[in-house]
Enzyme design. Structure first.
Site, PDB file in Angstrom:
ATOM      1  N   CYS A 194      -0.808  31.895 -14.911  1.00  0.00           N
ATOM      2  CA  CYS A 194       0.383  31.729 -14.078  1.00  0.00           C
ATOM      3  C   CYS A 194       0.045  31.198 -12.696  1.00  0.00           C
ATOM      4  O   CYS A 194       0.885  31.189 -11.818  1.00  0.00           O
ATOM      5  CB  CYS A 194       1.141  33.043 -13.973  1.00  0.00           C
TER       6      CYS A 194
ATOM      7  N   HIS B  47       0.817  -1.220   0.000  1.00  0.00           N
ATOM      8  CA  HIS B  47       0.000   0.000   0.000  1.00  0.00           C
ATOM      9  C   HIS B  47       0.851   1.270   0.000  1.00  0.00           C
ATOM     10  O   HIS B  47       0.691   2.154  -0.843  1.00  0.00           O
ATOM     11  CB  HIS B  47      -0.901  -0.040   1.238  1.00  0.00           C
TER      12      HIS B  47
HETATM   13  C1  PEP Z   1      -2.508  33.633  -8.530  1.00  0.00           C
HETATM   14  O1  PEP Z   1      -3.249  34.245  -7.775  1.00  0.00           O
HETATM   15  O2  PEP Z   1      -2.907  32.784  -9.351  1.00  0.00           O
HETATM   16  C2  PEP Z   1      -1.051  33.866  -8.514  1.00  0.00           C
HETATM   17  C3  PEP Z   1      -0.244  33.254  -9.365  1.00  0.00           C
HETATM   18  O3  PEP Z   1      -0.567  34.700  -7.555  1.00  0.00           O
HETATM   19  P1  PEP Z   1      -0.273  34.287  -6.041  1.00  0.00           P
HETATM   20  O4  PEP Z   1      -0.326  32.806  -5.962  1.00  0.00           O
HETATM   21  O5  PEP Z   1       1.050  34.858  -5.729  1.00  0.00           O
HETATM   22  O6  PEP Z   1      -1.389  34.964  -5.311  1.00  0.00           O
END
Ligand code: PEP
Ligand code: MG
Length: 749
Positions: free
Chosen positions: A703, A330
């Site tokens: 991002c 497991h």
């Molecule tokens: C987000 O908000 O997606 C981002 C990349 O910024 P942080 O995670 O720094 O708030």
């Protein structure tokens, strides 16, 4: 098998062979179908008819009924027991770990047998032509006379090497013709089945039969090697090789490892069940593991063995260590699934659950809270913190990713805040930096004090003085970043977090700060209280700081422009404004940044270019993307905050009830891990459409943490985004996933 067949086999194959076959069947049937104790049945070396009678008697004594002689009854019961096993816990866990549906079907094949026992040269063997660990071409396996199935591998004693070997006789020398024929079939199998196969074979009176060919079991590293070799040999196209490697498996290759020359004090050795190395404090229960995670402490879960009740604890730790278990136990299966370094079966240590301690191989005693390092690549548990090194890519991975880059049609950048991150991103061949969270640079000890001075400034003059001191530090940070990235795009986000994050929270921290700033404790406490907010994530942060304390952004912009000049490379800075919700915010900040650029150009007598964009992470920014785009050359969607605000769900608190939500099917998955294509996805689509309608050349990207997830990559690629930005370690995974999207599109038209 029954008494009649046994008599026939005695005639044709001899009593020993017939008894071997019958006994094997009785034993297997008793254990797996009738669920009798296997220890009740003997396994004699050279069985005879007497042993068969004994086994049949044992069976009827234990089962309270005679051994069934009707073949159709036997068959029905065997099939039923296989189906039962398919529903068992182990099979279910394995399906889960492999991402197969819970209700996946089971196929059973009933076929005639090629028998490896009898008169003349009889036996069986297993052969494969590539190493399961590395994928490099190597012949592995054994052949055993008078045996069946995989006995040659299991029994080792008396088995022959397959190829000529100084250690003993080989199949190649003993049965040269059969060996040559086996090679021929194997080449054919690889070519026709377009896979690296493990082949089971038998010899019956010297006649070769191929029983089975299955994909060889392979480590993640071997999987890549094998796929690349098959493509290089022209057996499969490159696209096929790319599609065969699971991006998740690739990420296994990217884990930190113990530094080769690091001193190692071995506490225990076990089975290397899941690669990578991690250091953490010992915890003995899943709930302690979760408590450690809540405190932000790295922990290693140490158990005698793990079970389903430990899974949530395993999610919370950096590594897992068990005293018992093997590669398919497991802990090993789940550990690999989660990409956690894991050592199992470390039987030279013992756990004392009462005293919450481990006694190691040299009688060394470690207690709960002590630090250990788990080296899941080598199956060793090391005492204390051991130096680790960044993962490296082998040549097969590099080749595969090179092919991926030729096919992918979406950019992959990295979220990199420090020069070290940037270096990793470059090593993993990121196309640039998509998000540099500039505040991370302020958390370094020397900067933090200056930052705090700035926060405590009584007037504009004092603030300007602190910012003056921060400027060269930021400039140096950005210069290094530009130099490492050698002209690839670098997108720097201006300060985002609320200022109180830079201040201490506890009493002793406040006292230290009062001392450092030479202020009375009451003044410090008062300022900290002034800055505290009921809901800081929705408070004075991001661009709101840029509007209310504009000098900070001006200093950062100046540092970026001066660094672009100082770096000596053709830097292409991109400046990103966080947490925008209104177009006017962008307008105001843009005016100041453009002014800072003009000032630096005049002072330095140098021209440079830059671009300015907005981080779309509030729902309103997504909805108003059209007007915002008028002031922005790019829009980068921050899906972390966007998810938080779209759901009204705190990023920091959701963990407390997320598992219950997922378990009850309220959310299919944790939306912070897997992009919510329906809701957050609609905001992305709307934002992209409106932004593009207002400014057709606007560059679109994401991002947030979702950037490295293959599902999110496929989604935003369809929306026509230009690139994704993800953590540096996920860059290779994202490069592969992006290529797979392009290939899938090509196939499905
Ligand atoms: C987000 O908000 O997606 C981002 C990349 O910024 P942080 O995670 O720094 O708030
Ligand atoms: Mg954010």
């Amino acid at each position: 098998m029954n008494d009649v067949k046994f008599s026939e086999l005695c005639e044709s194959h001899g009593e020993t062979a017939a008894a071997t076959l019958y006994l094997r069947f009785i034993n297997a049937y008793a254990t797996h179908v009738a669920r009798l104790d296997p220890d009740a049945f003997d396994d004699p070396e050279t069985p005879n008819a007497g042993d068969v009678i004994k086994a049949l008697t044992t069976y009827s004594d234990e089962a309270d009924e005679p051994f069934p002689q009707e073949v159709d009854v036997q068959l029905a019961h065997v099939l039923r027991s296989m189906a039962r096993a398919w529903e068992g816990t182990s099979a279910r866990l394995l399906r889960q770990a492999k991402g197969a549906p819970v209700d996946a079907g089971l196929g059973l094949v009933v076929q005639a047998m090629a028998i490896g026992v009898g008169r003349g040269e009889c036996g069986s063997g297993v052969i494969q032509f590539a190493s399961s660990d590395t994928g490099l071409p190597e012949i592995h396996g054994r052949y055993l006379r008078q045996s069946q199935g995989r006995e040659a591998l299991d029994r080792q004693v008396g088995s022959l090497y397959l190829t000529k070997d100084p250690r003993g006789p080989s199949f190649e020398e003993t049965c040269p013709e059969a060996f040559a024929q086996l090679l021929e079939y194997s080449v054919l199998a690889r070519k026709r089945l377009r896979e690296e196969m493990q082949i089971e074979f038998t010899l019956e009176s010297g006649k070769l039969a191929i029983l089975d060919a299955v994909r060889i079991v392979r480590s993640s590293s071997a999987a890549v090697h094998i796929a690349v070799d098959l493509a290089r040999d022209g057996i499969i196209p490159r696209e096929d090789a790319l599609m065969r490697v699971d991006p998740k498996a690739l990420s296994e290759l990217l884990h930190r490892q113990v530094a080769p020359n690091a001193p190692r004090t071995v506490l225990a050795k076990g089975i290397a069940a899941s690669p990578g190395a991690a250091t953490g404090k010992i915890v003995f229960t899943a709930s302690d593991a979760q408590a450690s995670a809540a405190r932000g402490e790295a922990a290693v879960l140490v158990r005698r063995e793990t079970g389903p009740e430990d899974i949530r604890g395993m999610h919370s730790v950096v590594a897992v260590l068990t005293e018992r278990g093997g590669v398919t136990s497991h802990a090993a299966v789940i550990g690999r699934g989660l990409g956690l370094p894991c050592v199992v079966g470390a039987s030279d240590m013992s756990i004392d659950g009462q005293k919450k301690s481990i006694i190691g191989r040299n009688q060394q005693i470690l207690r709960e809270g002590d630090v250990i390092t788990v080296d899941g690549t080598h199956g060793e548990v090391l005492v204390g913190h051991v130096e680790t090194v960044e993962a490296g890519l082998n040549t097969a991975v590099t080749t595969l990713l090179g092919w991926a880059d030729e096919l992918r049609d979406i950019g992959i950048r990295a979220n990199a805040d420090t020069p070290r991150d940037a270096q990793t991103a470059k090593n993993f061949m990121a196309d640039g930096i998509g998000l540099c969270r500039s505040e991370h640079m302020f958390f370094e000890a020397d900067r933090l004090t200056v930052m705090r001075e700035m926060i405590f400034a009584e007037n504009e003059e004092d603030r300007a003085a602190s910012l003056e001191r921060l400027l060269p530090m930021q400039r140096a940070d950005f210069t290094e970043l530009f130099q490492i990235m050698e002209g690839r795009p670098v997108c720097i986000r201006l300060l985002d977090p609320p200022l109180h994050e830079f201040l201490p929270a506890d009493r002793s921290g406040l006292r230290d700060l009062a001392e450092a700033l030479n202020l009375p404790l009451s003044r410090v406490t008062e300022r900290v209280e002034q800055l505290s907010e009921y809901n800081p994530m929705l408070g004075l942060r991001g661009v709101r700081l840029g509007i209310t304390v504009p000098e900070i952004y001006e200093m950062q912009a100046r540092a970026i422009f001066e660094a672009a000049i100082d770096s000596g490379v053709d830097a292409s800075p991109e400046i990103m404004i966080p947490l925008v919700s209104a177009c006017r915010e962008v307008e105001l900040v843009k005016a100041r940044i453009d002014a800072a650029a003009a000032a630096v150009r005049v002072e330095r007598g140098r021209s440079f270019s830059y671009s300015l964009g907005v981080m779309v992470e509030t729902p309103r920014a997504a909805l108003r993307a059209g007007e915002i785009a008028a002031y922005s050359q790019f829009l980068s969607f921050g899906t972390n905050d966007l998810t938080q605000m779209a759901y009204g769900l705190s990023r920091d608190d959701a963990g407390r009830f997320m598992s219950s939500y997922v378990q009850q099917g309220v959310y299919e998955e944790d939306p912070f891990h897997r992009l919510d294509k329906d809701g957050v996805g609609e905001l992305l689509t709307l934002g992209a459409e409106r932004g593009r309608a207002a400014r057709p050349e606007v560059v679109l990207s994401i991002c947030g943490e979702h950037g490295g997830d293959p599902v999110a990559i496929a989604f935003i690629r369809q929306c026509g985004f230009t690139y994704v930005s993800c953590s540096p370690f996920r860059v290779p995974v994202a490069r592969l996933a992006a290529a797979q999207c392009a290939i899938t599109d090509k196939i499905t038209g």
